[in-house]
Design a protein around this motif. Sequence first.
Motif, PDB file in Angstrom:
ATOM      1  N   GLU A  44       0.834  -1.208   0.000  1.00  0.00           N
ATOM      2  CA  GLU A  44       0.000   0.000   0.000  1.00  0.00           C
ATOM      3  C   GLU A  44       0.869   1.259   0.000  1.00  0.00           C
ATOM      4  O   GLU A  44       0.523   2.262  -0.620  1.00  0.00           O
ATOM      5  N   VAL A  45       1.979   1.212   0.726  1.00  0.00           N
ATOM      6  CA  VAL A  45       2.916   2.348   0.732  1.00  0.00           C
ATOM      7  C   VAL A  45       3.498   2.539  -0.661  1.00  0.00           C
ATOM      8  O   VAL A  45       3.603   3.669  -1.146  1.00  0.00           O
ATOM      9  N   ASN A  46       3.855   1.437  -1.329  1.00  0.00           N
ATOM     10  CA  ASN A  46       4.368   1.531  -2.701  1.00  0.00           C
ATOM     11  C   ASN A  46       3.353   2.214  -3.616  1.00  0.00           C
ATOM     12  O   ASN A  46       3.698   3.091  -4.413  1.00  0.00           O
ATOM     13  N   LYS A  47       2.085   1.821  -3.493  1.00  0.00           N
ATOM     14  CA  LYS A  47       1.033   2.426  -4.320  1.00  0.00           C
ATOM     15  C   LYS A  47       0.864   3.907  -4.000  1.00  0.00           C
ATOM     16  O   LYS A  47       0.699   4.730  -4.900  1.00  0.00           O
ATOM     17  N   GLN A  48       0.901   4.244  -2.718  1.00  0.00           N
ATOM     18  CA  GLN A  48       0.723   5.642  -2.314  1.00  0.00           C
ATOM     19  C   GLN A  48       1.888   6.508  -2.795  1.00  0.00           C
ATOM     20  O   GLN A  48       1.681   7.632  -3.260  1.00  0.00           O
ATOM     21  N   LEU A  49       3.125   6.001  -2.692  1.00  0.00           N
ATOM     22  CA  LEU A  49       4.288   6.747  -3.186  1.00  0.00           C
ATOM     23  C   LEU A  49       4.188   6.970  -4.697  1.00  0.00           C
ATOM     24  O   LEU A  49       4.489   8.058  -5.193  1.00  0.00           O
ATOM     25  N   ASP A  50       3.749   5.943  -5.406  1.00  0.00           N
ATOM     26  CA  ASP A  50       3.570   6.079  -6.850  1.00  0.00           C
ATOM     27  C   ASP A  50       2.509   7.130  -7.168  1.00  0.00           C
ATOM     28  O   ASP A  50       2.694   7.964  -8.044  1.00  0.00           O
ATOM     29  N   GLN A  51       1.409   7.116  -6.439  1.00  0.00           N
ATOM     30  CA  GLN A  51       0.332   8.087  -6.672  1.00  0.00           C
ATOM     31  C   GLN A  51       0.789   9.503  -6.326  1.00  0.00           C
ATOM     32  O   GLN A  51       0.472  10.452  -7.048  1.00  0.00           O
ATOM     33  N   MET A  52       1.532   9.649  -5.246  1.00  0.00           N
ATOM     34  CA  MET A  52       2.078  10.961  -4.894  1.00  0.00           C
ATOM     35  C   MET A  52       3.000  11.462  -6.008  1.00  0.00           C
ATOM     36  O   MET A  52       2.943  12.633  -6.405  1.00  0.00           O
ATOM     37  N   GLY A  53       3.841  10.577  -6.501  1.00  0.00           N
ATOM     38  CA  GLY A  53       4.745  10.940  -7.588  1.00  0.00           C
ATOM     39  C   GLY A  53       3.993  11.319  -8.846  1.00  0.00           C
ATOM     40  O   GLY A  53       4.345  12.281  -9.535  1.00  0.00           O
ATOM     41  N   TYR A  54       2.948  10.562  -9.150  1.00  0.00           N
ATOM     42  CA  TYR A  54       2.118  10.861 -10.328  1.00  0.00           C
ATOM     43  C   TYR A  54       1.533  12.268 -10.220  1.00  0.00           C
ATOM     44  O   TYR A  54       1.580  13.051 -11.171  1.00  0.00           O
ATOM     45  N   ASN A  55       1.000  12.603  -9.051  1.00  0.00           N
ATOM     46  CA  ASN A  55       0.431  13.937  -8.847  1.00  0.00           C
ATOM     47  C   ASN A  55       1.486  15.030  -8.990  1.00  0.00           C
ATOM     48  O   ASN A  55       1.199  16.113  -9.503  1.00  0.00           O
ATOM     49  N   ILE A  56       2.691  14.747  -8.537  1.00  0.00           N
ATOM     50  CA  ILE A  56       3.794  15.709  -8.701  1.00  0.00           C
ATOM     51  C   ILE A  56       4.164  15.814 -10.179  1.00  0.00           C
ATOM     52  O   ILE A  56       4.356  16.907 -10.707  1.00  0.00           O
ATOM     53  N   GLY A  57       4.269  14.679 -10.857  1.00  0.00           N
ATOM     54  CA  GLY A  57       4.686  14.651 -12.264  1.00  0.00           C
ATOM     55  C   GLY A  57       3.761  15.417 -13.189  1.00  0.00           C
ATOM     56  O   GLY A  57       4.216  16.098 -14.112  1.00  0.00           O
ATOM     57  N   ILE A  58       2.442  15.341 -12.942  1.00  0.00           N
ATOM     58  CA  ILE A  58       1.515  16.037 -13.834  1.00  0.00           C
ATOM     59  C   ILE A  58       1.611  17.553 -13.670  1.00  0.00           C
ATOM     60  O   ILE A  58       1.193  18.297 -14.556  1.00  0.00           O
ATOM     61  N   ARG A  59       2.184  18.000 -12.559  1.00  0.00           N
ATOM     62  CA  ARG A  59       2.406  19.439 -12.366  1.00  0.00           C
ATOM     63  C   ARG A  59       3.830  19.847 -12.729  1.00  0.00           C
ATOM     64  O   ARG A  59       4.075  20.942 -13.221  1.00  0.00           O
ATOM     65  N   LEU A  60       4.777  18.963 -12.483  1.00  0.00           N
ATOM     66  CA  LEU A  60       6.188  19.259 -12.709  1.00  0.00           C
ATOM     67  C   LEU A  60       6.505  19.439 -14.190  1.00  0.00           C
ATOM     68  O   LEU A  60       7.419  20.181 -14.541  1.00  0.00           O
ATOM     69  N   ILE A  61       5.760  18.782 -15.048  1.00  0.00           N
ATOM     70  CA  ILE A  61       6.032  18.870 -16.482  1.00  0.00           C
ATOM     71  C   ILE A  61       5.890  20.303 -16.984  1.00  0.00           C
ATOM     72  O   ILE A  61       6.642  20.739 -17.858  1.00  0.00           O
ATOM     73  N   ASP A  62       4.974  21.060 -16.408  1.00  0.00           N
ATOM     74  CA  ASP A  62       4.824  22.461 -16.812  1.00  0.00           C
ATOM     75  C   ASP A  62       6.084  23.260 -16.506  1.00  0.00           C
ATOM     76  O   ASP A  62       6.563  24.028 -17.343  1.00  0.00           O
TER      77      ASP A  62
END
Length: 186
Positions: A44-62
Amino acid sequence: MPPVGPRSGDAIFANVERVNAELFTLTYGAIVRQLLTDLEEVEEVNKQLDQMGYNIGIRLIDEFLAKSNVSRCVDFKETAEVIAKIGFKMFLGVTASVTNWDADGTCCSIVLEDNPLVDFVELPDTCQGLYYCNILSGVVRGALEMVSMKTEITWIRDMLRGDDAFELQVKLLKQVPEEYPYKDDE
């Protein structure tokens, strides 16, 4: 005035406002530790870290596109090189290499020799299934999705597990056609 060309990862990293590396590393460690306490299950921690990263990535690309002056990449191979040479340098201060391409050019590995997230980290026996840096796979996945590339990111090697490097396998699942939010004829 001549057009501005793409900037190298080193040039961008030199001009980006930075936070203290130790503070960054320890803060990330505290987040992972809190997730382990709250969620209790390593998967579950692995999934949460991935989701946190995904949320960062969709903003970081800008920010990446605004500061790097990189033009549209022609294919997935060029995109992977830009991530490795400019993206990782710009945001983490490390250079990565792209290796292990498949014959179709849709799957490769991004290898990090150094990773500032793991300074001061040792995984206890109870966390052997933990992908401590799983936030990075989410960041890459989220950023690529924002430029119309649906991907699957998997950890292949991890120095916290005794390997000699950190290796992410990036597999292009599909190139999503760009959709415009409105019709031109209306």
